[in-house]
Scaffold this active site. Structure first.
Site, PDB file in Angstrom:
ATOM      1  N   ASN A 212       0.852  -1.196   0.000  1.00  0.00           N
ATOM      2  CA  ASN A 212       0.000   0.000   0.000  1.00  0.00           C
ATOM      3  C   ASN A 212       0.884   1.242   0.000  1.00  0.00           C
ATOM      4  O   ASN A 212       2.110   1.150   0.020  1.00  0.00           O
ATOM      5  CB  ASN A 212      -0.968  -0.020   1.187  1.00  0.00           C
ATOM      6  CG  ASN A 212      -0.248   0.014   2.519  1.00  0.00           C
ATOM      7  OD1 ASN A 212       0.430   0.980   2.849  1.00  0.00           O
ATOM      8  ND2 ASN A 212      -0.372  -1.068   3.280  1.00  0.00           N
ATOM      9  N   ASP A 281      -4.954  -6.008   5.280  1.00  0.00           N
ATOM     10  CA  ASP A 281      -6.029  -6.804   5.879  1.00  0.00           C
ATOM     11  C   ASP A 281      -6.003  -8.240   5.347  1.00  0.00           C
ATOM     12  O   ASP A 281      -6.480  -9.157   5.999  1.00  0.00           O
ATOM     13  CB  ASP A 281      -7.386  -6.164   5.572  1.00  0.00           C
ATOM     14  CG  ASP A 281      -7.559  -4.847   6.310  1.00  0.00           C
ATOM     15  OD1 ASP A 281      -7.166  -4.788   7.494  1.00  0.00           O
ATOM     16  OD2 ASP A 281      -8.041  -3.874   5.706  1.00  0.00           O
ATOM     17  N   LYS A 291       9.627 -17.568  -8.699  1.00  0.00           N
ATOM     18  CA  LYS A 291       9.065 -16.451  -9.466  1.00  0.00           C
ATOM     19  C   LYS A 291       7.985 -16.946 -10.434  1.00  0.00           C
ATOM     20  O   LYS A 291       8.221 -17.890 -11.209  1.00  0.00           O
ATOM     21  CB  LYS A 291      10.176 -15.730 -10.227  1.00  0.00           C
ATOM     22  CG  LYS A 291       9.666 -14.464 -10.880  1.00  0.00           C
ATOM     23  CD  LYS A 291      10.759 -13.752 -11.654  1.00  0.00           C
ATOM     24  CE  LYS A 291      10.133 -12.639 -12.479  1.00  0.00           C
ATOM     25  NZ  LYS A 291      10.932 -12.265 -13.616  1.00  0.00           N
ATOM     26  N   ASP A 308      -5.983  -8.886  13.038  1.00  0.00           N
ATOM     27  CA  ASP A 308      -6.079  -7.450  13.313  1.00  0.00           C
ATOM     28  C   ASP A 308      -5.256  -7.170  14.582  1.00  0.00           C
ATOM     29  O   ASP A 308      -5.684  -7.477  15.705  1.00  0.00           O
ATOM     30  CB  ASP A 308      -7.549  -7.047  13.503  1.00  0.00           C
ATOM     31  CG  ASP A 308      -7.700  -5.536  13.599  1.00  0.00           C
ATOM     32  OD1 ASP A 308      -6.832  -4.876  14.217  1.00  0.00           O
ATOM     33  OD2 ASP A 308      -8.676  -5.006  13.046  1.00  0.00           O
ATOM     34  N   ILE A 309      -4.076  -6.624  14.377  1.00  0.00           N
ATOM     35  CA  ILE A 309      -3.122  -6.433  15.489  1.00  0.00           C
ATOM     36  C   ILE A 309      -3.728  -5.516  16.557  1.00  0.00           C
ATOM     37  O   ILE A 309      -3.705  -5.804  17.756  1.00  0.00           O
ATOM     38  CB  ILE A 309      -1.800  -5.826  14.960  1.00  0.00           C
ATOM     39  CG1 ILE A 309      -1.201  -6.732  13.875  1.00  0.00           C
ATOM     40  CG2 ILE A 309      -0.814  -5.599  16.097  1.00  0.00           C
ATOM     41  CD1 ILE A 309      -0.048  -6.112  13.101  1.00  0.00           C
ATOM     42  N   PHE A 325      -5.466   4.218  14.497  1.00  0.00           N
ATOM     43  CA  PHE A 325      -5.676   5.183  13.412  1.00  0.00           C
ATOM     44  C   PHE A 325      -6.846   4.676  12.573  1.00  0.00           C
ATOM     45  O   PHE A 325      -7.173   3.496  12.623  1.00  0.00           O
ATOM     46  CB  PHE A 325      -4.427   5.324  12.536  1.00  0.00           C
ATOM     47  CG  PHE A 325      -3.504   6.425  12.975  1.00  0.00           C
ATOM     48  CD1 PHE A 325      -2.799   6.325  14.158  1.00  0.00           C
ATOM     49  CD2 PHE A 325      -3.351   7.576  12.205  1.00  0.00           C
ATOM     50  CE1 PHE A 325      -1.951   7.347  14.571  1.00  0.00           C
ATOM     51  CE2 PHE A 325      -2.512   8.605  12.602  1.00  0.00           C
ATOM     52  CZ  PHE A 325      -1.813   8.490  13.787  1.00  0.00           C
TER      53      PHE A 325
HETATM   54  O1  PMT Z   1       2.626   6.519   6.225  1.00  0.00           O
HETATM   55  P1  PMT Z   1       2.090   7.810   5.623  1.00  0.00           P
HETATM   56  O2  PMT Z   1       2.345   7.886   4.116  1.00  0.00           O
HETATM   57  O3  PMT Z   1       2.583   9.036   6.366  1.00  0.00           O
HETATM   58  O4  PMT Z   1       0.484   7.800   5.773  1.00  0.00           O
HETATM   59  C1  PMT Z   1      -0.069   7.845   7.052  1.00  0.00           C
HETATM   60  C2  PMT Z   1      -1.288   6.883   7.176  1.00  0.00           C
HETATM   61  C3  PMT Z   1      -2.411   7.385   6.279  1.00  0.00           C
HETATM   62  C4  PMT Z   1      -0.881   5.464   6.778  1.00  0.00           C
HETATM   63  C5  PMT Z   1      -1.698   6.883   8.689  1.00  0.00           C
HETATM   64  O5  PMT Z   1      -2.014   8.191   9.092  1.00  0.00           O
HETATM   65  C6  PMT Z   1      -2.879   5.953   8.946  1.00  0.00           C
HETATM   66  O6  PMT Z   1      -4.045   6.290   8.765  1.00  0.00           O
HETATM   67  N1  PMT Z   1      -2.581   4.696   9.396  1.00  0.00           N
HETATM   68  C7  PMT Z   1      -3.591   3.637   9.546  1.00  0.00           C
HETATM   69  C8  PMT Z   1      -3.949   3.070   8.199  1.00  0.00           C
HETATM   70  C9  PMT Z   1      -4.945   1.934   8.290  1.00  0.00           C
HETATM   71  O7  PMT Z   1      -4.579   0.825   8.097  1.00  0.00           O
HETATM   72  O8  PMT Z   1      -6.181   2.304   8.645  1.00  0.00           O
HETATM   73  P2  PMT Z   1      -7.417   1.220   8.798  1.00  0.00           P
HETATM   74  O9  PMT Z   1      -8.606   2.122   8.998  1.00  0.00           O
HETATM   75  O10 PMT Z   1      -7.434   0.288   7.673  1.00  0.00           O
HETATM   76  O11 PMT Z   1      -7.045   0.433  10.103  1.00  0.00           O
HETATM   77  C10 PMT Z   1      -7.527   0.815  11.401  1.00  0.00           C
HETATM   78  C11 PMT Z   1      -6.488   0.559  12.459  1.00  0.00           C
HETATM   79  O12 PMT Z   1      -6.262  -0.843  12.620  1.00  0.00           O
HETATM   80  C12 PMT Z   1      -5.120   1.189  12.201  1.00  0.00           C
HETATM   81  O13 PMT Z   1      -4.645   1.688  13.448  1.00  0.00           O
HETATM   82  C13 PMT Z   1      -4.268   0.008  11.730  1.00  0.00           C
HETATM   83  O14 PMT Z   1      -2.889   0.172  12.098  1.00  0.00           O
HETATM   84  C14 PMT Z   1      -4.892  -1.134  12.518  1.00  0.00           C
HETATM   85  N2  PMT Z   1      -4.782  -2.455  11.860  1.00  0.00           N
HETATM   86  C15 PMT Z   1      -5.428  -2.682  10.665  1.00  0.00           C
HETATM   87  C16 PMT Z   1      -5.384  -3.943  10.094  1.00  0.00           C
HETATM   88  C17 PMT Z   1      -4.658  -4.962  10.755  1.00  0.00           C
HETATM   89  N3  PMT Z   1      -4.571  -6.175  10.213  1.00  0.00           N
HETATM   90  N4  PMT Z   1      -4.030  -4.722  11.895  1.00  0.00           N
HETATM   91  C18 PMT Z   1      -4.077  -3.484  12.472  1.00  0.00           C
HETATM   92  O15 PMT Z   1      -3.482  -3.257  13.538  1.00  0.00           O
END
Ligand code: PMT
Length: 404
Positions: A212, A281, A291, A308-309, A325
């Site tokens: 991503n 995800d 390859k 989901d951590i 976030f």
């Molecule tokens: O790195 P940059 O280019 O500066 O960009 C910053 C950012 C946009 C990446 C950052 O600000 C941000 O939003 N990070 C979270 C991105 C994300 O995965 O959002 P989400 O809405 O999909 O996930 C929600 C939360 O679950 C996040 O805290 C994520 O870290 C966490 N998560 C998601 C999936 C997973 N399998 N494990 C997780 O811990």
């Protein structure tokens, strides 16, 4: 902190129409227990009188760099050393440009160069001036020098335009400053923090991956701000091209599974967990061991869910204070509130992704920070300044949770 134990705020006022709001700003800072010393640029006196600011601050206003009576007592170096915090409000495009280039051509710019106190800037200008690449570059430069940005807000302007550039309201600036000067420097002294940042890569074969756009800029700025606040920071980082911030211990990982393992091995030892990483995800169900050759016309990639951590950390019986976030393309606050509740988080910082400004890869970002029963918007600003503001909010909420 001061002669009387009250925080000492040096307020620099420059010449913009928003200067008419500074008596209210001073009044609120003083009411909040701060000692306020006003320093004005020459142009500021066209918008608000020194006498008014002297009356509300209870101190003579300073504006001359070479005033003989001041040089004998409170000279620019003494002023620079006196301040616990420097606030520039309103900060015009001209003042921001002079500061970004290190000019020292009046009392205010000279003492900003001479101070070691944290500098906060509340810009105020016409929206077109704010959006000009020169202004944005100057603001970015000041953020890299460690200045904190408050605002600007968006809305109707004195010149008739509508857009970003309004100074934040005095009540909001005063509240942030008063919260900030109370031990801003070491608000998280000694607190063990585990932080994830950057993207993950999910192998398709030994040379290709599903990834991503995360650059790690937001998470690394947070790691640096946390370290400045005195936290003991362990950064679990996906693959990025950024140096590890000073005072931060980094563990490099590649896939979501590796990030999961690295977090779970350390989470019991942290008091605060912040998930800024963009974790995949899904991952390819069965990566090819060699390859992949382009023999087939169509190829279907089967994906399976990753753990989901964040949700797993928040569900632990010994859960740390947990901040997630949310990357959203629409209905940001609604989706983020839903994630906050569903994952059982203490706070969530939501940002818009896929838009023209902010989000993935950009140098700037804006956040809607939510917690059960409350929230605060942090306006578009360079990621280092945004991280400082977010860490101040996290420190406040963390302290409240620890004392309840
Ligand atoms: O790195 P940059 O280019 O500066 O960009 C910053 C950012 C946009 C990446 C950052 O600000 C941000 O939003 N990070 C979270 C991105 C994300 O995965 O959002 P989400 O809405 O999909 O996930 C929600 C939360 O679950 C996040 O805290 C994520 O870290 C966490 N998560 C998601 C999936 C997973 N399998 N494990 C997780 O811990």
């Amino acid at each position: 902190m001061s002669e009387q134990g009250s925080p000492k705020i040096l307020l620099g006022v420059s010449g913009g129409i928003a200067a008419y709001k500074t008596p209210e700003l001073v009044r609120r800072l003083v009411a909040g227990g701060a000692a306020v010393q006003v320093v004005m640029t020459a142009a500021a006196a066209s918008f608000v009188t020194p006498l008014t600011l002297q009356a509300v601050s209870g101190r003579p206003v300073r504006s001359d760099l070479l005033a003989p009576e001041a040089e004998a007592g409170m000279d620019h170096i003494a002023l620079a050393r006196w301040a616990d915090a420097v606030l520039l409000a309103p900060a015009t495009a001209h003042l921001i440009a002079r500061l970004a280039h290190g000019l020292a051509d009046d009392l205010l710019t000279t003492l900003v160069l001479a101070t070691t106190a944290p500098v906060t800037i509340a810009p105020a200008m016409n929206q077109q001036m704010w959006l000009h690449p020169a202004t944005l570059a100057n603001v970015h430069r000041l953020a890299q020098h460690g200045c904190r940005l408050l605002g600007p807000a968006s809305g109707a302007q004195a010149c008739g335009d509508t857009g970003p550039g309004r100074m934040l309201e005095p009540a909001d600036i005063a509240a942030t400053m008063l919260a900030g000067v109370v031990d801003t420097e070491r608000a998280l002294a000694g607190v063990p923090v585990l932080l994830t940042a950057g993207p993950t890569r999910e192998a398709i074969d030994p040379v290709r991956f599903v990834g991503n756009r995360s650059s790690g800029k937001m998470g690394y700025a947070l790691a640096a701000a946390l370290a400045r606040a005195g936290a003991r920071v362990t950064l679990i980082s996906g693959p990025v091209h950024l140096p590890c911030p000073a005072g931060v211990s980094r563990v490099s990982v590649e896939s979501a599974a590796e990030m999961h393992a690295a977090v779970m091995a350390r989470v019991a030892d942290c008091a605060l967990f912040i998930a800024a990483a963009a974790v995949a995800d899904y991952r390819p169900a069965a990566p090819w061991p060699a390859k992949l050759k382009k023999d087939a016309d169509h190829l279907t990639l089967a994906l399976v869910r990753n753990a989901d951590i964040l949700a797993e950390v928040a569900a632990r019986p010994d859960k740390p204070f947990t901040v997630g976030f949310a990357a959203e393309t629409e209905a940001i606050e609604r989706h983020a509130r839903e994630k906050l509740a569903r994952k059982g988080l203490d706070m969530i910082a939501a940002n818009r992704v896929g838009a023209a400004a902010g989000g993935f890869e950009a140098d700037d970002n804006a956040l809607t920070v939510l917690w059960p029963g409350g929230g605060k918007s942090l306006a578009l600003m360079p990621k280092p300044a945004l991280a400082t503001a977010l860490v101040a909010l996290i420190a406040e909420r963390y302290a409240t949770s620890a004392s309840s």
